[in-house]
Design a protein around this motif. Structure first.
Motif, short mmCIF file in Angstrom:
data_model
loop_
_atom_site.label_atom_id
_atom_site.label_comp_id
_atom_site.label_asym_id
_atom_site.label_seq_id
_atom_site.Cartn_x
_atom_site.Cartn_y
_atom_site.Cartn_z
N GLY A 218 0.81 -1.22 0.00
CA GLY A 218 0.00 0.00 0.00
C GLY A 218 0.84 1.27 0.00
N PHE A 219 2.08 1.18 0.51
CA PHE A 219 2.98 2.34 0.47
C PHE A 219 3.19 2.81 -0.97
CE2 PHE A 219 4.67 0.69 4.61
CZ PHE A 219 4.41 1.82 5.37
N ALA A 220 3.32 1.86 -1.89
CA ALA A 220 3.61 2.22 -3.28
C ALA A 220 2.50 3.06 -3.88
CB ALA A 220 3.82 0.94 -4.12
N TRP A 221 1.25 2.62 -3.69
CA TRP A 221 0.12 3.36 -4.30
C TRP A 221 0.01 4.76 -3.69
CZ3 TRP A 221 0.98 -0.60 -6.80
CH2 TRP A 221 0.75 -1.90 -6.35
N ALA A 222 0.25 4.87 -2.37
CA ALA A 222 0.16 6.16 -1.71
C ALA A 222 1.22 7.13 -2.23
CB ALA A 222 0.30 5.99 -0.20
N LEU A 223 2.44 6.64 -2.42
CA LEU A 223 3.52 7.50 -2.90
C LEU A 223 3.30 7.91 -4.35
CD1 LEU A 223 6.58 5.69 -1.27
CD2 LEU A 223 5.60 7.91 -0.61
N ILE A 224 2.83 6.99 -5.17
CA ILE A 224 2.58 7.32 -6.58
C ILE A 224 1.54 8.44 -6.69
CG2 ILE A 224 1.60 6.46 -8.74
CD1 ILE A 224 2.83 3.72 -8.05
N LEU A 225 0.46 8.32 -5.94
CA LEU A 225 -0.58 9.35 -6.00
C LEU A 225 -0.13 10.63 -5.32
CD1 LEU A 225 -3.39 10.36 -6.65
CD2 LEU A 225 -4.22 9.23 -4.57
N GLY A 226 0.43 10.51 -4.10
CA GLY A 226 0.81 11.70 -3.34
C GLY A 226 1.81 12.58 -4.05
N VAL A 227 2.75 11.96 -4.76
CA VAL A 227 3.75 12.73 -5.50
C VAL A 227 3.26 13.07 -6.90
CG1 VAL A 227 6.10 12.70 -6.44
CG2 VAL A 227 5.65 11.74 -4.17
N GLY A 228 2.66 12.10 -7.59
CA GLY A 228 2.26 12.30 -8.98
C GLY A 228 1.23 13.39 -9.17
N ILE A 229 0.31 13.56 -8.23
CA ILE A 229 -0.76 14.55 -8.40
C ILE A 229 -0.21 15.97 -8.42
CG2 ILE A 229 -1.25 14.91 -5.95
CD1 ILE A 229 -3.88 14.52 -8.72
N MET A 230 0.97 16.19 -7.83
CA MET A 230 1.54 17.53 -7.77
C MET A 230 2.12 17.98 -9.11
SD MET A 230 0.66 18.30 -4.83
CE MET A 230 1.36 19.96 -4.84
N PHE A 231 2.23 17.07 -10.07
CA PHE A 231 2.70 17.42 -11.41
C PHE A 231 1.53 17.75 -12.35
CE2 PHE A 231 6.21 15.00 -9.64
CZ PHE A 231 7.31 15.74 -10.04
N LEU A 232 0.30 17.71 -11.85
CA LEU A 232 -0.88 18.00 -12.64
C LEU A 232 -1.43 19.38 -12.29
CD1 LEU A 232 -2.61 14.51 -12.36
CD2 LEU A 232 -1.55 15.49 -14.40
N PRO A 233 -2.21 20.00 -13.19
CA PRO A 233 -2.74 21.33 -12.92
C PRO A 233 -3.80 21.33 -11.83
CG PRO A 233 -3.67 20.47 -14.95
CD PRO A 233 -2.59 19.51 -14.54
N GLU A 234 -3.95 22.46 -11.17
CA GLU A 234 -5.02 22.64 -10.19
C GLU A 234 -6.37 22.69 -10.91
OE1 GLU A 234 -6.83 22.22 -7.58
OE2 GLU A 234 -5.35 23.15 -6.28
N SER A 235 -7.41 22.32 -10.20
CA SER A 235 -8.77 22.43 -10.74
C SER A 235 -9.01 23.86 -11.22
CB SER A 235 -9.78 22.08 -9.66
OG SER A 235 -11.03 22.71 -9.90
N PRO A 236 -9.42 24.06 -12.50
CA PRO A 236 -9.62 25.43 -12.98
C PRO A 236 -10.70 26.18 -12.21
CG PRO A 236 -10.49 23.82 -14.55
CD PRO A 236 -9.70 23.05 -13.53
N ARG A 237 -11.70 25.47 -11.73
CA ARG A 237 -12.75 26.15 -10.96
C ARG A 237 -12.23 26.61 -9.60
NH1 ARG A 237 -15.17 22.89 -14.57
NH2 ARG A 237 -17.11 23.65 -15.51
N PHE A 238 -11.37 25.79 -8.98
CA PHE A 238 -10.77 26.25 -7.72
C PHE A 238 -9.82 27.41 -7.99
CE2 PHE A 238 -7.38 26.33 -4.59
CZ PHE A 238 -8.10 26.37 -3.40
N ALA A 239 -9.03 27.31 -9.06
CA ALA A 239 -8.09 28.38 -9.39
C ALA A 239 -8.82 29.70 -9.63
CB ALA A 239 -7.27 28.01 -10.62
N TYR A 240 -9.94 29.65 -10.35
CA TYR A 240 -10.71 30.87 -10.61
C TYR A 240 -11.24 31.45 -9.31
CZ TYR A 240 -13.81 34.19 -12.90
OH TYR A 240 -14.42 35.35 -13.31
N ARG A 241 -11.78 30.61 -8.47
CA ARG A 241 -12.34 31.08 -7.20
C ARG A 241 -11.26 31.64 -6.28
NH1 ARG A 241 -17.41 29.12 -5.96
NH2 ARG A 241 -16.91 28.86 -3.75
N ALA A 242 -10.00 31.23 -6.52
CA ALA A 242 -8.87 31.75 -5.74
C ALA A 242 -8.29 33.02 -6.36
CB ALA A 242 -7.79 30.69 -5.60
N GLY A 243 -8.93 33.52 -7.45
CA GLY A 243 -8.48 34.75 -8.09
C GLY A 243 -7.47 34.56 -9.19
N ARG A 244 -7.24 33.32 -9.63
CA ARG A 244 -6.24 33.03 -10.66
C ARG A 244 -6.95 32.73 -11.99
NH1 ARG A 244 -4.35 29.53 -6.39
NH2 ARG A 244 -4.47 27.70 -7.74
N GLU A 245 -7.55 33.77 -12.60
CA GLU A 245 -8.37 33.56 -13.79
C GLU A 245 -7.55 33.08 -14.98
OE1 GLU A 245 -11.30 35.96 -16.89
OE2 GLU A 245 -10.87 36.83 -14.93
#
Length: 507
Positions: A218-245
């Motif tokens: 289970g360590f492997a799956w957690a590390l793959i997701l925990g690290v891998g997700i940081m290389f993807l873009p933030e949700s555009p709807r969250f980014a917009y709501r945070a002022g990053r149009e």
């Protein structure tokens, strides 16, 4: 209900809270493409589902391992070790209890840290639970507590992952990408079935390595997701709501394979802006607005029932207790039987993804009927529920409402995992008739209360609910079919700085 107020620039009445489709009523998905980055985003995020399936599927095999039973079971008069219903139910059931806690706090984490970071933190938290489990020696409650801690991670991911996928994915493939979460759950279950079978067969089944190695993976799956997700873009709807149009605009365009000034991008930015402006015009959101907001009681109840229904189909009964049940029927290798069920689940879930994208608007007998039940679940309620619930709510209420709906799933998950042994010991497998009755009720519920959302933006789906579109005929709704007395459209100018204004004339 939304209220009508005077529009100063047009001298017309406007229905607050309703953002209509674009003036040409064309679906936003029309200009979008299926891009590698969008598919990759959906797949990486769905590893959260894989973690859920893996930790859920492994426990059934553990109960049949000699070393696991000797360490955590109860000594019988004949010198063997077994698990009482209470102990087996507690070990199994503390996972969904932890999941309920995780689901409850996930919305706040996602709104404060952002969707990506919330997924990363939640994934890595599961490592704490895994350490507690694999370090357990003879105290069964330590192992159970480890599952509780791991469950907090899984529960949080079950809220934030579909939220992130639904907010980020282009409308043209949003249903499929959100449903990959369920596909990865089935892959996780299948993988855990294969690993427990392999360790049981190839390692000394009287040694702790058989269950500890399975757990430690289970360590492997957690590390793959925990690290891998940081290389993807933030949700555009969250980014917009945070002022990053500009970030939001660029992400929408990149994921949909169009330019940043494409009409579909402008339409989505306009709809997000209109919804956000409407939210800012009101007071800060309170938790009870999930029931008192415009058309929210209806949608909140629908989400809660759908997520409960996923459990009340009875599918997890097989995944939690399958090996135990099949062993009781005298089958020579219950692990192989569990693999058969897991394989059926994976294959049929893949078919279920096709259904989402292309809709037109005891012994051998036990194995056969179990496969049929799993097949039906994997094609329909398995993948579809996550997609439908992720699309139900406007951004203002999405986090708390998805948390409530997902908690419903985990509550019934716990009820089934804890009480199954008590029930089956009393009424045997007439227990299945309870699930059959629930399935009939769920068919009726979906027909009358769930609208068709294929190829529509999240903002268009919100409008359909606010306008009380009939679920039975919702597949034919094109934006011009609104309740008598209301006619609406959204106007916008093309370009990065397009203005937005929504009005609804009272006939």
């Amino acid at each position: 209900m939304p209220f009508l107020k005077k529009n100063a620039s047009h001298g017309e009445k406007r229905e607050e809270g309703v953002a209509g489709p674009s003036s040409d009523a064309a679906p936003i998905a029309a200009n979008q493409k299926v891009t590698f980055i969008a598919v990759f985003l959906g797949v990486v995020a769905s590893i959260g589902g894989f973690m859920f399936g893996y930790v859920s599927g492994q426990i059934s095999g553990f109960f049949q391992m000699t070393d696991f039973a000797r360490r955590f079971g109860e000594l019988q008069d004949d010198g063997s070790y077994t698990f009482s219903p209470a102990r087996q139910g507690t070990i199994t059931g503390l996972l969904p209890v932890g999941c309920m806690v995780g689901a409850l706090i996930a919305g706040k984490i996602a709104d404060s840290l952002g969707r990506r970071l919330a997924i990363s933190v939640s994934a890595l938290w599961s490592c704490v639970g895994i350490v507690i489990e694999i370090s357990s020696d003879t105290a069964w409650f330590q192992f159970a507590i480890g599952r509780l801690v791991t469950g907090m991670s899984i529960g949080a991911l079950s809220v934030v992952v579909p939220m992130y996928q639904s907010e980020s994915s282009p409308a043209i493939i949003r249903g499929v990408l959100v449903s990959t979460y369920q596909l990865f759950i089935t892959l996780g279950i299948w993988t855990s079935n294969m690993v427990t079978w392999g360790t049981h067969k190839n390692l000394d089944h009287e040694a702790s390595a058989a269950w500890r190695i399975t757990n430690a993976l289970g360590f492997a799956w957690a590390l793959i997701l925990g690290v891998g997700i940081m290389f993807l873009p933030e949700s555009p709807r969250f980014a917009y709501r945070a002022g990053r149009e500009e970030e939001a605009r660029a992400t929408i365009a990149r994921l949909a394979g169009v330019s940043t000034d494409d009409k579909s991008v402008n339409d989505q930015i306009t709809q997000i802006r209109v919804k956000l402006d409407e939210e800012k015009a009101g007071a800060d959101t309170k938790w009870y607005e999930a029931f008192t907001g415009p058309r929210m009681a209806y949608r909140t109840v629908v989400g809660v029932v759908l997520q409960a229904g996923q459990q009340l189909t009875g599918a997890n009964f097989f995944f939690y207790y399958g090996t135990t049940v099949f062993a009781a029927t005298g089958l020579s290798d219950p692990y192989v039987t569990q693999i058969i069920l897991g394989t059926v689940n994976v294959i049929c879930t893949i078919f279920g993804l096709w259904v989402i994208q292309k809709p037109p608007g005891a012994g051998s007998a036990l194995i056969v009927f179990s496969c049929l039940a799993i097949a039906a679940f994997a094609i329909t309620w398995g993948p579809l529920v996550w997609a439908v619930v992720a699309e139900l709510y406007p951004a203002k209420y999405r986090a708390p409402c998805m948390a409530l709906a997902t908690m419903s799933n985990w509550f019934w998950n716990f009820m089934i995992s804890f009480f199954t042994r008590f029930i089956t010991d009393k009424i045997d497998y007439w227990y299945g008739m309870v699930f059959a009755g629930c399935c009939v009720a769920l068919v009726i519920f979906v027909f009358f209360f769930v609208i068709e959302t294929k190829d529509r933006s999240l903002e268009e789906i919100d409008t359909m609910h606010l306008l009380h579109v009939n679920p039975i005929t919702s597949a034919k709704w094109d934006g011009s079919q609104v309740p008598e007395g209301v006619k609406g459209s959204t106007h916008e100018e093309s370009g990065h700085n397009s203005g937005a204004e929504t009005h609804h004339d009272e006939i």
